[in-house]
Scaffold this active site. Structure first.
Site, PDB file in Angstrom:
ATOM      1  CG  HIS A 154      -2.090  -0.935   1.054  1.00  0.00           C
ATOM      2  ND1 HIS A 154      -3.079  -1.054   1.998  1.00  0.00           N
ATOM      3  CD2 HIS A 154      -2.417  -1.796   0.063  1.00  0.00           C
ATOM      4  CE1 HIS A 154      -3.968  -1.947   1.595  1.00  0.00           C
ATOM      5  NE2 HIS A 154      -3.579  -2.409   0.426  1.00  0.00           N
ATOM      6  CG  HIS A 214       2.089  -2.568   6.590  1.00  0.00           C
ATOM      7  ND1 HIS A 214       2.350  -3.851   6.156  1.00  0.00           N
ATOM      8  CD2 HIS A 214       1.084  -2.096   5.803  1.00  0.00           C
ATOM      9  CE1 HIS A 214       1.547  -4.138   5.148  1.00  0.00           C
ATOM     10  NE2 HIS A 214       0.765  -3.099   4.920  1.00  0.00           N
TER      11      HIS A 214
END
Length: 259
Positions: A154, A214
């Site tokens: 992303h 993340h």
């Protein structure tokens, strides 16, 4: 469509500022760094966007490259036909082919790294890995948890797509004053505004990725890959012969600088 012309004019004015174009790439590094700190310190409360199942993540980010191509391709088809016809159109479409190759190579590399560096665990909190499953796919199918170097796809794609759109829509500074058929101008204006809205969406979702998902190193690596993909093409290779070349507005700027 006077209101649309005003919106386009304001957007073009913003993007024509050299400071904006210099700062915009660095903005992603700043957001990623600050967002990671906020996430590690747990300073940002959960929200609608902290769920990976939110509408924008499911229907925009996960298919972000499709949205980018869906809007950018017709913009290039129309804008390229205004000035140099087939020659410029071929160059710009080739730049999309190159961009797609960069996207594909990077995302596949990220998946390979996660597989090569990971191991399968029975749960997210389990400390002992099981050797029964050697890949993320088989591990996940069995209902277990795979842990590896999960470089943020992303962070990569949102950075890269935003910078690609910034570069390829730069000819709008010329096109807004060009003599165009009414229908072509209307469609071009709509596409330009839509692409700017898409960039705003990508930046917002990049912020959400930075503060909610993340590990810091994974986000930083993904962001750097997006920046490198842009820099090595638009700031290095496209300045040289035997390349897709720069968009028209950037070509004129480079010619003035070297005149």
């Amino acid at each position: 469509m006077a209101a649309m012309d005003v919106i386009v004019e304001k957007l073009v004015t913003v993007w024509r500022r050299p400071a904006v174009r210099r700062i915009f790439p660095l903005l992603f590094l700043l957001i990623s760094s600050v967002g990671s700190i906020l996430k590690e310190l747990e300073l940002v409360p959960p929200s609608y966007f902290s769920s990976s199942k939110n509408f924008f993540n499911l229907y925009f980010v996960k298919v972000s490259w499709g949205w980018t191509l869906l809007l950018l391709t017709p913009f290039l088809l129309i804008s390229s036909s205004v000035h140099r016809g087939a020659s410029l159109l071929g160059q710009r479409l080739l730049s999309l082919v190159v961009a797609t190759a960069v996207w594909y190579i990077c995302t596949e590399t990220f998946l390979y790294i996660e597989d090569a560096t990971g191991a399968c665990f029975q749960s997210k909190t389990s400390l002992l890995a099981t050797n029964e499953f050697a890949s993320k796919a088989t591990c996940r199918r069995a209902g277990f948890n795979w842990r590896g170097q999960d470089i943020s796809g992303h962070s990569f794609i949102l950075t890269y797509s935003s910078l690609l759109i910034m570069e390829e829509t730069s000819p709008m500074a010329i096109l807004r004053t060009a003599s165009l058929p009414a229908l072509a101008r209307t469609v071009l204006n709509l596409l330009y505004v839509a692409l700017n809205l898409l960039v705003m969406t990508w930046v917002w979702m990049f912020v959400c990725t930075s503060v909610y998902f993340h590990q810091p190193i994974d986000k930083l690596l993904g962001t750097i890959c997006g920046l490198l993909g842009w820099y090595l093409t638009y700031r290095y290779w496209y300045l040289k012969p035997f390349s897709p070349g720069l968009p028209l507005q950037r070509q004129l700027k480079e010619q003035k600088q070297h005149a």
